[in-house]
Design a protein around this motif. Sequence first.
Motif, PDB file in Angstrom:
ATOM      1  N   ALA A 256     -10.031  20.954  79.498  1.00 30.83           N
ATOM      2  CA  ALA A 256      -8.905  21.892  79.823  1.00 30.83           C
ATOM      3  C   ALA A 256      -7.650  21.262  79.897  1.00 30.83           C
ATOM      4  O   ALA A 256      -6.662  21.943  79.486  1.00 30.83           O
ATOM      5  N   VAL A 257      -7.652  20.159  80.633  1.00 26.55           N
ATOM      6  CA  VAL A 257      -6.392  19.390  80.962  1.00 26.55           C
ATOM      7  C   VAL A 257      -5.842  19.324  79.793  1.00 26.55           C
ATOM      8  O   VAL A 257      -4.655  19.282  79.542  1.00 26.55           O
ATOM      9  N   ALA A 258      -6.510  18.517  78.935  1.00 29.73           N
ATOM     10  CA  ALA A 258      -5.903  18.133  77.294  1.00 29.73           C
ATOM     11  C   ALA A 258      -5.363  19.257  76.589  1.00 29.73           C
ATOM     12  O   ALA A 258      -4.256  19.298  76.189  1.00 29.73           O
ATOM     13  N   ASP A 259      -6.353  20.407  76.572  1.00 30.98           N
ATOM     14  CA  ASP A 259      -5.671  21.727  76.039  1.00 30.98           C
ATOM     15  C   ASP A 259      -4.536  22.265  76.672  1.00 30.98           C
ATOM     16  O   ASP A 259      -3.558  22.731  75.839  1.00 30.98           O
ATOM     17  N   THR A 260      -4.281  22.146  78.085  1.00 28.57           N
ATOM     18  CA  THR A 260      -3.183  22.605  78.467  1.00 28.57           C
ATOM     19  C   THR A 260      -2.091  21.902  78.166  1.00 28.57           C
ATOM     20  O   THR A 260      -0.742  22.449  78.078  1.00 28.57           O
ATOM     21  N   PHE A 261      -2.249  20.699  78.522  1.00 25.80           N
ATOM     22  CA  PHE A 261      -0.694  19.703  77.937  1.00 25.80           C
ATOM     23  C   PHE A 261      -0.324  20.068  76.544  1.00 25.80           C
ATOM     24  O   PHE A 261       0.801  20.122  76.246  1.00 25.80           O
TER      25      PHE A 261
ATOM     26  N   LEU B 232      10.221  18.291  77.466  1.00 26.67           N
ATOM     27  CA  LEU B 232       9.034  17.860  76.594  1.00 26.67           C
ATOM     28  C   LEU B 232       8.853  16.309  77.041  1.00 26.67           C
ATOM     29  O   LEU B 232       7.664  15.699  77.009  1.00 26.67           O
ATOM     30  N   ASP B 233       9.940  15.543  77.071  1.00 20.47           N
ATOM     31  CA  ASP B 233       9.759  14.239  77.339  1.00 20.47           C
ATOM     32  C   ASP B 233       9.126  13.663  78.497  1.00 20.47           C
ATOM     33  O   ASP B 233       8.341  12.752  78.590  1.00 20.47           O
ATOM     34  N   SER B 234       9.313  14.550  79.559  1.00 20.74           N
ATOM     35  CA  SER B 234       8.861  14.402  80.838  1.00 20.74           C
ATOM     36  C   SER B 234       7.499  14.696  80.971  1.00 20.74           C
ATOM     37  O   SER B 234       6.429  14.128  81.529  1.00 20.74           O
ATOM     38  N   LEU B 235       7.019  15.635  80.195  1.00 17.74           N
ATOM     39  CA  LEU B 235       5.555  16.088  79.702  1.00 17.74           C
ATOM     40  C   LEU B 235       4.579  14.931  78.985  1.00 17.74           C
ATOM     41  O   LEU B 235       3.809  14.756  79.466  1.00 17.74           O
ATOM     42  N   ASP B 236       5.711  14.606  78.265  1.00 17.80           N
ATOM     43  CA  ASP B 236       4.974  13.274  77.454  1.00 17.80           C
ATOM     44  C   ASP B 236       4.737  11.957  78.409  1.00 17.80           C
ATOM     45  O   ASP B 236       3.825  11.482  78.395  1.00 17.80           O
ATOM     46  N   LYS B 237       6.024  11.719  79.299  1.00 15.19           N
ATOM     47  CA  LYS B 237       5.627  10.828  80.097  1.00 15.19           C
ATOM     48  C   LYS B 237       4.389  10.950  81.365  1.00 15.19           C
ATOM     49  O   LYS B 237       3.574   9.855  81.499  1.00 15.19           O
TER      50      LYS B 237
ATOM     51  N   GLY C 268     -17.549   1.467  82.126  1.00 19.00           N
ATOM     52  CA  GLY C 268     -16.953   2.595  81.530  1.00 19.00           C
ATOM     53  C   GLY C 268     -15.921   2.586  80.324  1.00 19.00           C
ATOM     54  O   GLY C 268     -15.144   1.377  80.503  1.00 19.00           O
ATOM     55  N   GLY C 269     -15.663   3.263  79.353  1.00 25.86           N
ATOM     56  CA  GLY C 269     -14.858   3.053  78.164  1.00 25.86           C
ATOM     57  C   GLY C 269     -13.569   4.024  78.398  1.00 25.86           C
ATOM     58  O   GLY C 269     -13.336   4.397  79.739  1.00 25.86           O
ATOM     59  N   ALA C 270     -13.109   4.145  77.592  1.00 29.21           N
ATOM     60  CA  ALA C 270     -11.804   5.126  77.683  1.00 29.21           C
ATOM     61  C   ALA C 270     -12.397   6.583  77.924  1.00 29.21           C
ATOM     62  O   ALA C 270     -13.014   7.108  76.999  1.00 29.21           O
ATOM     63  N   PHE C 271     -11.806   7.289  78.805  1.00 31.90           N
ATOM     64  CA  PHE C 271     -12.139   8.846  78.830  1.00 31.90           C
ATOM     65  C   PHE C 271     -11.251   9.756  78.112  1.00 31.90           C
ATOM     66  O   PHE C 271     -11.831  10.594  77.486  1.00 31.90           O
ATOM     67  N   PHE C 272     -10.173   9.540  77.812  1.00 29.56           N
ATOM     68  CA  PHE C 272      -9.296  10.062  76.942  1.00 29.56           C
ATOM     69  C   PHE C 272      -9.010   9.063  75.866  1.00 29.56           C
ATOM     70  O   PHE C 272      -8.854   7.874  76.216  1.00 29.56           O
ATOM     71  N   THR C 273      -8.534   9.450  74.785  1.00 27.85           N
ATOM     72  CA  THR C 273      -8.089   8.664  73.689  1.00 27.85           C
ATOM     73  C   THR C 273      -6.854   7.895  73.886  1.00 27.85           C
ATOM     74  O   THR C 273      -5.885   8.395  74.384  1.00 27.85           O
ATOM     75  N   PRO C 274      -6.989   6.686  73.999  1.00 27.88           N
ATOM     76  CA  PRO C 274      -5.732   5.636  74.361  1.00 27.88           C
ATOM     77  C   PRO C 274      -4.637   5.858  73.185  1.00 27.88           C
ATOM     78  O   PRO C 274      -4.792   6.218  72.093  1.00 27.88           O
ATOM     79  N   LEU C 275      -3.619   5.856  73.746  1.00 27.33           N
ATOM     80  CA  LEU C 275      -2.347   6.353  72.849  1.00 27.33           C
ATOM     81  C   LEU C 275      -1.266   4.863  73.034  1.00 27.33           C
ATOM     82  O   LEU C 275      -1.297   4.314  74.053  1.00 27.33           O
ATOM     83  N   ASP C 276      -0.915   4.534  72.160  1.00 30.87           N
ATOM     84  CA  ASP C 276       0.048   3.281  71.923  1.00 30.87           C
ATOM     85  C   ASP C 276       1.652   3.645  72.593  1.00 30.87           C
ATOM     86  O   ASP C 276       2.010   2.555  72.895  1.00 30.87           O
TER      87      ASP C 276
ATOM     88  N   SER D  18       1.133  16.240  73.402  1.00 31.17           N
ATOM     89  CA  SER D  18       0.367  17.164  72.260  1.00 31.17           C
ATOM     90  C   SER D  18      -0.643  16.298  71.588  1.00 31.17           C
ATOM     91  O   SER D  18      -1.372  16.973  71.081  1.00 31.17           O
ATOM     92  N   LEU D  19      -0.795  14.971  71.999  1.00 29.12           N
ATOM     93  CA  LEU D  19      -1.881  14.354  71.300  1.00 29.12           C
ATOM     94  C   LEU D  19      -2.942  13.953  72.166  1.00 29.12           C
ATOM     95  O   LEU D  19      -4.051  13.395  71.694  1.00 29.12           O
ATOM     96  N   ILE D  20      -3.018  14.263  73.459  1.00 21.31           N
ATOM     97  CA  ILE D  20      -4.030  13.846  74.384  1.00 21.31           C
ATOM     98  C   ILE D  20      -5.198  14.619  74.041  1.00 21.31           C
ATOM     99  O   ILE D  20      -5.261  15.699  73.681  1.00 21.31           O
ATOM    100  N   SER D  21      -6.546  13.843  74.117  1.00 20.25           N
ATOM    101  CA  SER D  21      -7.662  14.578  73.848  1.00 20.25           C
ATOM    102  C   SER D  21      -8.791  13.676  74.407  1.00 20.25           C
ATOM    103  O   SER D  21      -8.460  12.478  74.889  1.00 20.25           O
ATOM    104  N   LEU D  22      -9.948  14.195  74.591  1.00 18.80           N
ATOM    105  CA  LEU D  22     -11.102  13.462  74.944  1.00 18.80           C
ATOM    106  C   LEU D  22     -11.430  12.328  73.946  1.00 18.80           C
ATOM    107  O   LEU D  22     -11.209  12.608  72.829  1.00 18.80           O
TER     108      LEU D  22
END
Length: 532
Positions: free
Chosen positions: A150-155, A336-341, A373-381, A388-392
């Motif tokens: 839900a957090v990922a979808d909201t972002f 948008l930049d602040s949300l990405d950060k 534990g591994g990554a809960f969310f998909t890591p981003l570079d 917009s790219l956040i996901s489990l």
Amino acid sequence: MVSTFHGLETVRRGMSTQQSALYTTGHNIANANTPGYTRQRVNFTQTNPYPAAGMNTPKIPGQMGTGVEAGTVQRIRESFLDVQFRGEQTKSSYWESRATALEKMEEIMNEPTTAGLANTMNKFWESLQDLAGNPEDLGARAVVRQRGQAVADTFSYLSSSLKEIQEDLGSQISNDIKTINSLSEQISKINKQISEIEPVGYLPNDLYDERDRLIDELSKYVDIKVHPARNSGGNSLPVAEGILDISIIGPNGESQFLIEGSKFSRLSVTPADDSDLDGINDQPTGAVEGLALVDESGNSTSLNFIPSGEMKGLIESYGYKETSDGPVKGIYPEMLDSLDKMAYSFITKFNEVHSEGYTLKIKDDPNNPSERGGAFFTPLDTYKDAASLISLSDAIKDKETGLNKIAASSLIDQDGNGIHATKLADVKNYKFTGTDGTNGYPFASGSIQSFYESLIGTMGVDAQEAERMANNSVVLLDSVDNRRQSVSAVSLDEEMTNMIKFQQAYNGSARMITVMDEMLDKIINGLGVGGR
């Protein structure tokens, strides 16, 4: 000596002039509801008295009046109020466009409500607290995964919705530029028509009205300055309004000619494709890098400023670059930049803490013990487009083993240990310090929660200020417009009074003709009959 028919000519002129005034009154009444119409009046002028000074002037007691004539038909307008109105309209349009953009943003962010990002993230933290109390419960783990999704979808929703509104703002900028260019072209054509009529000795009042109406509309989009009129030459009357030049004005007084007589320049964005000088959303940078004026010969002059008005409000909302290599500024790009950060810092820090815990081992399956534990969310570079790219991560989304991959334990093979779930819930209060910026986090001050609270608070303050300024500017605009209308608009009561006044004057002149006719009849038919 004075002619016997002198009186007839005098009253004839009176009837003709009063008739002209009645025609003009009827024209005013007919255009009482015409947009941009300015009431007109006939300027009465005394005709030259008889006799004129000269050597052969007849010896009579004094000069006698010869009546009245219609000198000119002139508009009743005060240029000072026009300048005030256009200035206030520029300010009002700027704040209204800015307030509208912020209002749409507030609707998307939807804070504070149960559907906003803040509440969605709070539920995620609460689910982790619940998991800490019962780390072996697959139901509690399922809630954590669902709340994480839900957090990922909201972002993602916030990011995509803001980008859609930003694109709409870009389209509106394009439409405004086309409107500005159309208005400029129309004004230049009217200037040309006026320059052809005034030298003949006429006052093209209807063209003046249309030009003023177009200039008023132009002032809504950009801040303009109307330069003193240039004489059309020929036999132009002293009260002729002449040809107007118009400049676009910058915040520090900079100016650039937009209209010079019958010539005008087209406003465009830079850089722009030659096939579409008005394109905004097609810009490779996704922001307005500058504006330029392109004359009829194709010569381009860059503007080193963004003119105030609706255009400025839209550009500041859509996004702009002060220099070609500078950062993109603006209401929507900065949000948008602040949300990405925020999204990047959240998933990176959460994954970091999550990787320190231990997963739940699968019951009765020795081949699947607990592990780090591994990554809960998909890591981003990078943080760009993180919202917009956040996901489990794929491991967490796995239908069979995903719930077990949630690292709630602080020790290996201790499934009942939920201490690490508490650490995961504490990520929301993690205080980023100055050294975090060098470790890959895009912001290095405060917590994720306080960062978002500050973001929403700033947006709310900006929206309130824009709304307050918009309301204040509308009050000032209405005040100036009311004063202008009191001078230039058609008052039916006043016109009806004028109609009666001119009608009575016309009737009086007609009555004078009757009197003069009786006098002439007496002279012609009544004198010299005594010896008959």
